[in-house]
Design an enzyme around this catalytic site. Structure first.
Site, PDB file in Angstrom:
ATOM      1  N   ARG A   1      51.816  45.976  28.368  1.00  0.00           N
ATOM      2  CA  ARG A   1      50.574  45.188  28.269  1.00  0.00           C
ATOM      3  C   ARG A   1      50.896  43.731  27.952  1.00  0.00           C
ATOM      4  O   ARG A   1      50.206  42.818  28.382  1.00  0.00           O
ATOM      5  CB  ARG A   1      49.621  45.795  27.221  1.00  0.00           C
ATOM      6  CG  ARG A   1      48.389  44.952  26.945  1.00  0.00           C
ATOM      7  CD  ARG A   1      47.192  45.779  26.460  1.00  0.00           C
ATOM      8  NE  ARG A   1      47.523  46.656  25.345  1.00  0.00           N
ATOM      9  CZ  ARG A   1      47.712  46.272  24.086  1.00  0.00           C
ATOM     10  NH1 ARG A   1      47.587  45.005  23.751  1.00  0.00           N
ATOM     11  NH2 ARG A   1      48.019  47.143  23.143  1.00  0.00           N
TER      12      ARG A   1
ATOM     13  N   TYR B   1      29.480  32.676  42.880  1.00  0.00           N
ATOM     14  CA  TYR B   1      29.684  34.089  43.228  1.00  0.00           C
ATOM     15  C   TYR B   1      28.757  34.959  42.372  1.00  0.00           C
ATOM     16  O   TYR B   1      28.690  34.780  41.144  1.00  0.00           O
ATOM     17  CB  TYR B   1      31.157  34.445  42.965  1.00  0.00           C
ATOM     18  CG  TYR B   1      31.497  35.885  43.205  1.00  0.00           C
ATOM     19  CD1 TYR B   1      31.519  36.408  44.494  1.00  0.00           C
ATOM     20  CD2 TYR B   1      31.776  36.741  42.143  1.00  0.00           C
ATOM     21  CE1 TYR B   1      31.817  37.743  44.715  1.00  0.00           C
ATOM     22  CE2 TYR B   1      32.082  38.075  42.359  1.00  0.00           C
ATOM     23  CZ  TYR B   1      32.094  38.566  43.654  1.00  0.00           C
ATOM     24  OH  TYR B   1      32.386  39.893  43.864  1.00  0.00           O
TER      25      TYR B   1
ATOM     26  N   ASP C   1      37.045  28.205  40.935  1.00  0.00           N
ATOM     27  CA  ASP C   1      37.257  29.488  41.607  1.00  0.00           C
ATOM     28  C   ASP C   1      37.637  29.159  43.045  1.00  0.00           C
ATOM     29  O   ASP C   1      36.806  28.745  43.846  1.00  0.00           O
ATOM     30  CB  ASP C   1      35.989  30.348  41.544  1.00  0.00           C
ATOM     31  CG  ASP C   1      36.167  31.724  42.202  1.00  0.00           C
ATOM     32  OD1 ASP C   1      37.085  31.872  43.028  1.00  0.00           O
ATOM     33  OD2 ASP C   1      35.372  32.647  41.893  1.00  0.00           O
TER      34      ASP C   1
ATOM     35  N   LYS D   1      41.326  39.226  47.498  1.00  0.00           N
ATOM     36  CA  LYS D   1      40.923  38.711  48.807  1.00  0.00           C
ATOM     37  C   LYS D   1      42.159  38.253  49.589  1.00  0.00           C
ATOM     38  O   LYS D   1      42.978  39.066  49.923  1.00  0.00           O
ATOM     39  CB  LYS D   1      39.901  37.601  48.594  1.00  0.00           C
ATOM     40  CG  LYS D   1      38.754  37.998  47.617  1.00  0.00           C
ATOM     41  CD  LYS D   1      37.857  39.095  48.142  1.00  0.00           C
ATOM     42  CE  LYS D   1      36.880  39.637  47.100  1.00  0.00           C
ATOM     43  NZ  LYS D   1      36.064  38.671  46.417  1.00  0.00           N
TER      44      LYS D   1
END
Ligand SMILES: *Cc1c(COP(=O)(O)O)cnc(C)c1O
Length: 373
Positions: free
Chosen positions: A47, A99, A171, A196
């Protein structure tokens, strides 16, 4: 190094044991301590850090020209970490066509938590200056935006934000570092849904934050990444890094195909309006030309008529697949208003295309038959 070379080489680390050129996937969650209590491999627990995540973060940071990156399990987890690094009472300015996932996260989680949020059209001159307040900590930019493909001048927004003592976060999912380098234009952080174009094959969910400077704010994001644990898994990091290796060539093909599709749609009598920043009549064309290298693979258009006419066009598509998301080899067509639901700025007769890597003539022929009724 040029972007093609960086995409192939950044984060490339030959395996010390086997000399494997393609990195092995390190699934181990824990790493051995030496007798003296030290960690000779440099890793403690997955982690906190893992070889595959480190390779991806190093690559993303170099591609953006940043000084550090944090990889997350999704684009939304990356976006969430930025808002979590703020404090209740802070004010943020966000584009009104941000978004939808980001808008919902703010409305349902961060506004109740105490963040003050203004949704503003940043493409209208003066809107940003009018919205800045003494408590403004952050201005969010998304360019090109989704699905209206609005273009925002990052340099201008970053300068105004900095004058007001606020950060500028971009973004940059639709552009990728191949087409746009927000940190070089003054943004403090770049955010990506690696789901994406970076992953690029529609088979992995991921997100990232890249920082221009490794400052206290970015250290808070890294702390949230470690403490909150929404990290990208080793396999997911491996897939995104594998995708990035071909990113510059894919972005070129996506952009060339999209330009041809946009110009076809622009001449079609059944099409009311085309949204593509590469078209000279697009209101953001001049800024896009200045700040981007190519105009990307996303095209939206309004069909003459109403929602049902747009739905009917999507229904007749044979090569374009009716699905949400973007950035993979398969071309997708989406009726965005019904996907986004109440509050959407997408017109009812708008269809969004993620133009893939098929031959552009086949894509155009498919749209031509879908528009023939
Ligand atoms: C998809 C997307 C996101 C969210 O990414 P997920 O991986 O789905 O969480 C954020 N911003 C933009 C612009 C996107 O297209």
């Amino acid at each position: 190094m040029r972007i093609e070379t960086l995409a192939v080489r950044a984060g490339l680390r030959l395996d010390a044991g086997s000399r494997a050129v393609v990195p092995p996937i390190n699934l181990s969650t824990t790493f051995e301590r030496a007798a003296d209590g030290s960690y000779p491999g440099g890793y403690v627990y997955s982690r906190a850090a893992n070889p595959n995540r480190e390779q991806l973060e190093q690559c993303l940071s170099q591609l953006e020209g940043g000084s550090g990156a944090a990889a997350f399990s999704s684009g939304m987890a990356a976006i969430m970490s930025v808002f979590q690094a703020l404090s209740p009472g802070d004010h943020v300015i966000v584009p009104d066509d941000v978004y939808r996932g980001t808008a919902h996260l703010l409305e349902d989680t961060f506004i109740p938590w105490g963040l003050e949020v203004d949704f503003v059209d940043l493409t209208v001159p003066g809107n940003l200056e009018r919205s800045l307040r003494p408590k403004t900590r952050l201005v969010w930019v998304e360019t090109p935006s989704n699905p209206l493909l609005r273009i925002t001048d990052i340099r201008q927004v970053a300068e105004a934000a900095h004058r007001a003592g606020a950060l500028c976060v971009c973004d940059s999912t639709l552009a990728t570092p191949v087409l746009l380098r927000p940190l070089e234009l003054g943004a403090d952080l770049t955010v990506h849904a690696t789901t994406k174009y970076l992953g690029g094959h529609g088979d992995v969910l991921g997100g990232a934050v890249v920082a221009r400077v490794d400052d206290d704010f970015f250290r808070s994001i890294k702390r949230i990444q470690y403490q909150g644990g929404a990290v990208a898994s080793p396999f997911d990091c491996w897939l995104v890094l594998r995708g990035i290796r071909t990113l510059p060539y894919r972005m070129r093909a996506h952009s060339e195909n999209a330009a041809q599709v946009a110009s076809f749609l622009n001449r079609h009598p059944r099409v009311e309006r085309v949204y593509y920043p590469g078209l000279p009549e697009h209101p953001g064309h001049a800024v896009a030309k200045r700040q981007m290298t190519l105009f990307g693979g996303m095209v939206s258009f309004q069909v003459r008529g109403e929602g049902k006419e747009a739905m009917a066009v999507a229904a007749r598509a044979k090569i374009f697949v009716r699905a949400t998301s973007l950035g993979g080899p398969v071309s997708l067509i989406e009726h965005r208003a019904s996907y986004e639901g109440p509050g959407t700025l997408a017109p009812e007769n708008l269809l969004r295309l993620s133009v893939g890597l098929e031959h552009p003539d086949d894509l155009i022929a498919d749209l031509d038959q879908a528009l023939s009724y």
